[in-house]
Motif scaffolding. Structure first.
Motif, PDB file in Angstrom:
ATOM      1  N   ASN A 173       9.649 -34.433   4.996  1.00 24.76           N
ATOM      2  CA  ASN A 173       8.528 -34.480   5.942  1.00 24.76           C
ATOM      3  C   ASN A 173       8.955 -35.114   7.269  1.00 24.76           C
ATOM      4  O   ASN A 173       8.597 -34.623   8.348  1.00 24.76           O
ATOM      5  N   ALA A 174       9.719 -36.190   7.199  1.00 23.35           N
ATOM      6  CA  ALA A 174      10.193 -36.835   8.427  1.00 23.35           C
ATOM      7  C   ALA A 174      11.229 -35.970   9.134  1.00 23.35           C
ATOM      8  O   ALA A 174      11.250 -35.889  10.370  1.00 23.35           O
ATOM      9  N   GLY A 224      10.531 -29.710   1.044  1.00 23.25           N
ATOM     10  CA  GLY A 224      11.631 -28.874   0.571  1.00 23.25           C
ATOM     11  C   GLY A 224      12.155 -27.844   1.548  1.00 23.25           C
ATOM     12  O   GLY A 224      12.878 -26.925   1.138  1.00 23.25           O
ATOM     13  N   TRP A 225      11.849 -27.984   2.845  1.00 25.33           N
ATOM     14  CA  TRP A 225      12.262 -26.949   3.790  1.00 25.33           C
ATOM     15  C   TRP A 225      13.784 -26.943   3.974  1.00 25.33           C
ATOM     16  O   TRP A 225      14.461 -27.938   3.768  1.00 25.33           O
ATOM     17  N   GLY A 226      14.311 -25.763   4.347  1.00 21.07           N
ATOM     18  CA  GLY A 226      15.739 -25.625   4.559  1.00 21.07           C
ATOM     19  C   GLY A 226      16.146 -24.162   4.434  1.00 21.07           C
ATOM     20  O   GLY A 226      15.297 -23.267   4.403  1.00 21.07           O
ATOM     21  N   LEU A 249       3.238 -42.377   7.358  1.00 18.95           N
ATOM     22  CA  LEU A 249       2.054 -42.300   8.205  1.00 18.95           C
ATOM     23  C   LEU A 249       2.269 -41.162   9.186  1.00 18.95           C
ATOM     24  O   LEU A 249       3.267 -41.139   9.918  1.00 18.95           O
ATOM     25  N   SER A 250       1.344 -40.206   9.199  1.00 19.70           N
ATOM     26  CA  SER A 250       1.530 -38.983   9.985  1.00 19.70           C
ATOM     27  C   SER A 250       0.321 -38.686  10.848  1.00 19.70           C
ATOM     28  O   SER A 250      -0.780 -39.197  10.618  1.00 19.70           O
ATOM     29  N   ARG A 310       2.444 -28.654  12.597  1.00 21.17           N
ATOM     30  CA  ARG A 310       2.729 -29.441  11.404  1.00 21.17           C
ATOM     31  C   ARG A 310       2.443 -30.903  11.706  1.00 21.17           C
ATOM     32  O   ARG A 310       2.385 -31.305  12.871  1.00 21.17           O
ATOM     33  N   PRO A 311       2.277 -31.729  10.682  1.00 19.68           N
ATOM     34  CA  PRO A 311       2.130 -33.171  10.933  1.00 19.68           C
ATOM     35  C   PRO A 311       3.440 -33.760  11.442  1.00 19.68           C
ATOM     36  O   PRO A 311       4.523 -33.305  11.058  1.00 19.68           O
ATOM     37  N   HIS A 312       3.336 -34.763  12.273  1.00 26.70           N
ATOM     38  CA  HIS A 312       4.505 -35.516  12.725  1.00 26.70           C
ATOM     39  C   HIS A 312       4.485 -36.887  12.058  1.00 26.70           C
ATOM     40  O   HIS A 312       3.472 -37.601  12.117  1.00 26.70           O
ATOM     41  N   VAL A 313       5.577 -37.247  11.414  1.00 23.10           N
ATOM     42  CA  VAL A 313       5.668 -38.544  10.753  1.00 23.10           C
ATOM     43  C   VAL A 313       5.880 -39.620  11.814  1.00 23.10           C
ATOM     44  O   VAL A 313       6.847 -39.569  12.581  1.00 23.10           O
TER      45      VAL A 313
END
Length: 278
Positions: free
Chosen positions: A77-78, A202-204, A108-109, A89-92
């Motif tokens: 996520n980060a 799990g992105w990649g 915290l996002s 998307r959310p930003h951490v």
């Protein structure tokens, strides 16, 4: 009526996770303002929060055994902060880790507008989306696909092993094209009416069409939505790699559905995979 040992253990674990959320809120100087929401098998807990400036945020805590609390899935996520800004998307904004036998990671996002398209990964009912929503989804996945990264969602060995374990040695497994994928594109991770994508652990790099394939497999119980996904992404789903991506997605989702005793979804996924494997 008494409770089983498993039910009592689940209740205690849920209370412990709520305590972790409170500990994270105190450490990160935010107030929890929404009802907590648990992730898959109570591995995570999240809730709306508010910081000192009055800004609305999302506070999430994930808990894992030490052997799993590392690597790219732990920081996904980060890591997504580095993706192009056009991807909604959310930003951490900050992280906090601690351990007490298990390992906890709080994030915290930013809080995106909208709400998940479904309360479950694989919904039973259709959720009609306007053309503009589908257009944004397609543009987002295209931008993501062309983004360079060293992160790996799945390599050829993982794809081959998962498909053959589930659908047999006769199923096709060779991936001809690779791209950067979200890797967990189900209906509870997609927002509407304003588009957004959650769940970036799990992105990649993965097989081309992985995200379209998973969204299609998550639509098997909602016929109109299934047709809509197929029509939007037919150009990739009908390729050899697209069919392999569908088999891989079906195998992953089938494992999850069987563990959650989602029998109707499991049956549909097994049939879908067998047809592709012929």
């Amino acid at each position: 009526m008494g409770h089983t040992a498993a039910e009592i253990a689940d209740r205690r674990f849920a209370d412990w996770m709520r305590g972790n959320l409170g500990l994270a809120a105190e450490h990160m100087a935010v107030s929890v303002t929404g009802d907590p929401v648990f992730g898959w098998r109570m591995r995570s807990i999240g809730a709306r929060a508010r910081d000192d400036s009055g800004g609305d945020r999302w506070l999430r805590v994930v808990s894992e055994f030490p052997q799993w609390a590392r690597g790219q899935f732990w920081t996904g996520n980060a890591d997504a902060n580095d993706l192009p800004e056009t991807i909604s998307r959310p930003h951490v904004l900050g992280t906090f880790e601690w351990g007490d036998g298990r390992c906890q990671r709080a994030e915290l996002s930013t809080l995106l507008p909208g709400h998940p398209c479904s309360n479950t990964d694989i919904p039973f009912t259709d959720e009609p989306m306007p053309f503009s929503w589908w257009s944004t989804l397609k543009d987002t996945l295209a931008t993501l696909a062309g983004t360079s990264t060293s992160r790996v969602h799945a390599d050829q060995d993982q794809v081959t092993r998962r498909i053959r374990e589930t659908f047999g040695d006769q199923a096709p497994t060779h991936v001809e094209r690779w791209e950067t994928v979200h890797g967990d594109l189900h209906w509870n991770n997609v927002l509407c009416p304003e588009f957004g994508l959650l769940g970036w652990e799990g992105w990649g790099r993965g097989p081309a069409g992985t995200d379209a394939a998973e969204l299609l497999c998550c639509s098997l119980l909602a016929p109109a939505t299934y047709v809509a996904v197929l029509s939007q992404f037919r150009s990739v789903l009908d390729t050899s790699t697209g069919r392999v991506a569908q088999l891989y997605a079906a195998a992953r989702l089938l494992h999850r559905a069987e563990r959650n005793r989602h029998h109707e979804a499991a049956r549909a996924l097994r049939i879908h995979g067998r047809l592709l494997a012929e």
